[in-house]
Design a protein around this motif. Structure first.
Motif, PDB file in Angstrom:
ATOM      1  N   THR A  67      26.528  44.014  63.703  1.00 43.38           N
ATOM      2  CA  THR A  67      27.413  44.570  62.672  1.00 43.38           C
ATOM      3  C   THR A  67      27.091  46.038  62.439  1.00 43.38           C
ATOM      4  O   THR A  67      26.030  46.529  62.793  1.00 43.38           O
ATOM      5  CB  THR A  67      27.246  43.819  61.329  1.00 43.38           C
ATOM      6  OG1 THR A  67      25.935  44.081  60.830  1.00 43.38           O
ATOM      7  CG2 THR A  67      27.455  42.329  61.486  1.00 43.38           C
ATOM      8  N   ARG A  68      28.004  46.735  61.792  1.00 40.72           N
ATOM      9  CA  ARG A  68      27.792  48.146  61.459  1.00 40.72           C
ATOM     10  C   ARG A  68      27.277  48.309  60.044  1.00 40.72           C
ATOM     11  O   ARG A  68      27.015  49.397  59.601  1.00 40.72           O
ATOM     12  CB  ARG A  68      29.105  48.902  61.592  1.00 40.72           C
ATOM     13  CG  ARG A  68      29.590  48.966  63.003  1.00 40.72           C
ATOM     14  CD  ARG A  68      30.863  49.741  63.067  1.00 40.72           C
ATOM     15  NE  ARG A  68      31.361  49.692  64.421  1.00 40.72           N
ATOM     16  CZ  ARG A  68      32.227  50.509  64.909  1.00 40.72           C
ATOM     17  NH1 ARG A  68      32.747  51.455  64.158  1.00 40.72           N
ATOM     18  NH2 ARG A  68      32.629  50.402  66.150  1.00 40.72           N
ATOM     19  N   HIS A  73      18.028  52.313  57.489  1.00 43.34           N
ATOM     20  CA  HIS A  73      16.786  52.495  58.241  1.00 43.34           C
ATOM     21  C   HIS A  73      16.681  51.590  59.464  1.00 43.34           C
ATOM     22  O   HIS A  73      15.706  51.651  60.200  1.00 43.34           O
ATOM     23  CB  HIS A  73      15.572  52.280  57.325  1.00 43.34           C
ATOM     24  CG  HIS A  73      15.399  50.859  56.877  1.00 43.34           C
ATOM     25  ND1 HIS A  73      16.167  50.298  55.881  1.00 43.34           N
ATOM     26  CD2 HIS A  73      14.559  49.894  57.294  1.00 43.34           C
ATOM     27  CE1 HIS A  73      15.798  49.040  55.717  1.00 43.34           C
ATOM     28  NE2 HIS A  73      14.826  48.769  56.550  1.00 43.34           N
ATOM     29  N   ILE A  74      17.680  50.777  59.702  1.00 40.20           N
ATOM     30  CA  ILE A  74      17.673  49.850  60.827  1.00 40.20           C
ATOM     31  C   ILE A  74      18.368  50.502  62.024  1.00 40.20           C
ATOM     32  O   ILE A  74      19.526  50.889  61.930  1.00 40.20           O
ATOM     33  CB  ILE A  74      18.405  48.530  60.472  1.00 40.20           C
ATOM     34  CG1 ILE A  74      17.826  47.910  59.215  1.00 40.20           C
ATOM     35  CG2 ILE A  74      18.382  47.561  61.642  1.00 40.20           C
ATOM     36  CD1 ILE A  74      16.365  47.576  59.297  1.00 40.20           C
ATOM     37  N   PRO A  75      17.684  50.627  63.153  1.00 42.34           N
ATOM     38  CA  PRO A  75      18.336  51.216  64.328  1.00 42.34           C
ATOM     39  C   PRO A  75      19.426  50.282  64.859  1.00 42.34           C
ATOM     40  O   PRO A  75      19.307  49.059  64.728  1.00 42.34           O
ATOM     41  CB  PRO A  75      17.192  51.351  65.339  1.00 42.34           C
ATOM     42  CG  PRO A  75      16.198  50.319  64.934  1.00 42.34           C
ATOM     43  CD  PRO A  75      16.318  50.199  63.435  1.00 42.34           C
ATOM     44  N   PRO A  76      20.491  50.832  65.459  1.00 40.93           N
ATOM     45  CA  PRO A  76      21.554  49.975  65.985  1.00 40.93           C
ATOM     46  C   PRO A  76      21.104  49.167  67.203  1.00 40.93           C
ATOM     47  O   PRO A  76      21.656  48.115  67.489  1.00 40.93           O
ATOM     48  CB  PRO A  76      22.663  50.953  66.351  1.00 40.93           C
ATOM     49  CG  PRO A  76      21.981  52.266  66.533  1.00 40.93           C
ATOM     50  CD  PRO A  76      20.782  52.253  65.626  1.00 40.93           C
ATOM     51  N   SER A  77      20.097  49.672  67.914  1.00 39.25           N
ATOM     52  CA  SER A  77      19.565  48.934  69.062  1.00 39.25           C
ATOM     53  C   SER A  77      18.231  49.549  69.477  1.00 39.25           C
ATOM     54  O   SER A  77      17.939  50.699  69.145  1.00 39.25           O
ATOM     55  CB  SER A  77      20.534  48.980  70.243  1.00 39.25           C
ATOM     56  OG  SER A  77      20.662  50.303  70.720  1.00 39.25           O
ATOM     57  N   PHE A  78      17.425  48.764  70.169  1.00 41.89           N
ATOM     58  CA  PHE A  78      16.213  49.292  70.798  1.00 41.89           C
ATOM     59  C   PHE A  78      15.776  48.339  71.879  1.00 41.89           C
ATOM     60  O   PHE A  78      16.157  47.169  71.904  1.00 41.89           O
ATOM     61  CB  PHE A  78      15.079  49.558  69.801  1.00 41.89           C
ATOM     62  CG  PHE A  78      14.474  48.335  69.162  1.00 41.89           C
ATOM     63  CD1 PHE A  78      13.514  47.578  69.815  1.00 41.89           C
ATOM     64  CD2 PHE A  78      14.847  47.952  67.889  1.00 41.89           C
ATOM     65  CE1 PHE A  78      12.941  46.463  69.217  1.00 41.89           C
ATOM     66  CE2 PHE A  78      14.285  46.843  67.283  1.00 41.89           C
ATOM     67  CZ  PHE A  78      13.331  46.101  67.949  1.00 41.89           C
ATOM     68  N   GLU A  79      14.996  48.859  72.807  1.00 41.47           N
ATOM     69  CA  GLU A  79      14.380  48.049  73.850  1.00 41.47           C
ATOM     70  C   GLU A  79      12.957  48.541  74.011  1.00 41.47           C
ATOM     71  O   GLU A  79      12.703  49.746  74.026  1.00 41.47           O
ATOM     72  CB  GLU A  79      15.126  48.167  75.171  1.00 41.47           C
ATOM     73  CG  GLU A  79      14.499  47.295  76.251  1.00 41.47           C
ATOM     74  CD  GLU A  79      15.315  47.231  77.518  1.00 41.47           C
ATOM     75  OE1 GLU A  79      16.520  46.941  77.424  1.00 41.47           O
ATOM     76  OE2 GLU A  79      14.751  47.497  78.587  1.00 41.47           O
TER      77      GLU A  79
END
Length: 91
Positions: A67-68, A73-79
């Motif tokens: 969701t948007r 403070h939450i990144p939209p994605s990470f690896e």
């Protein structure tokens, strides 16, 4: 050995789970850093008796927001990818 974790965020907690033949690992963390530390520890403990000393475990951790409306403070994605080396059992 490759272990893949899928990460979710809900109610202020990060959670990660890995499900594949021979492994089912689940852990939590209040921050991304704490979650990664817990993933490393849980994976090492899970495979402590199965792997010989010095064998490598590659851990891939992925998060993608569905969701948007996440908190700012939450990144939209990470690896995150790391190799760890199995310790001698019992150490």
């Amino acid at each position: 050995m490759l272990v893949r974790f899928e990460v979710t965020y809900a109610d202020g907690w990060w959670s990660a789970s890995a499900h594949a033949p021979g492994n089912a690992i689940y852990t939590l963390g209040k921050s991304i850093g704490e979650l990664i530390d817990n993933i490393l520890e849980a994976t090492s403990l899970h495979y402590a008796e199965e792997l010989g000393a010095g064998e490598r475990i590659t851990i891939v951790t992925r998060y993608r927001s569905e969701t948007r409306e996440q908190e700012s403070h939450i990144p939209p994605s990470f690896e995150y990818k790391v190799d760890i080396t199995a310790a001698t059992p019992g150490c």
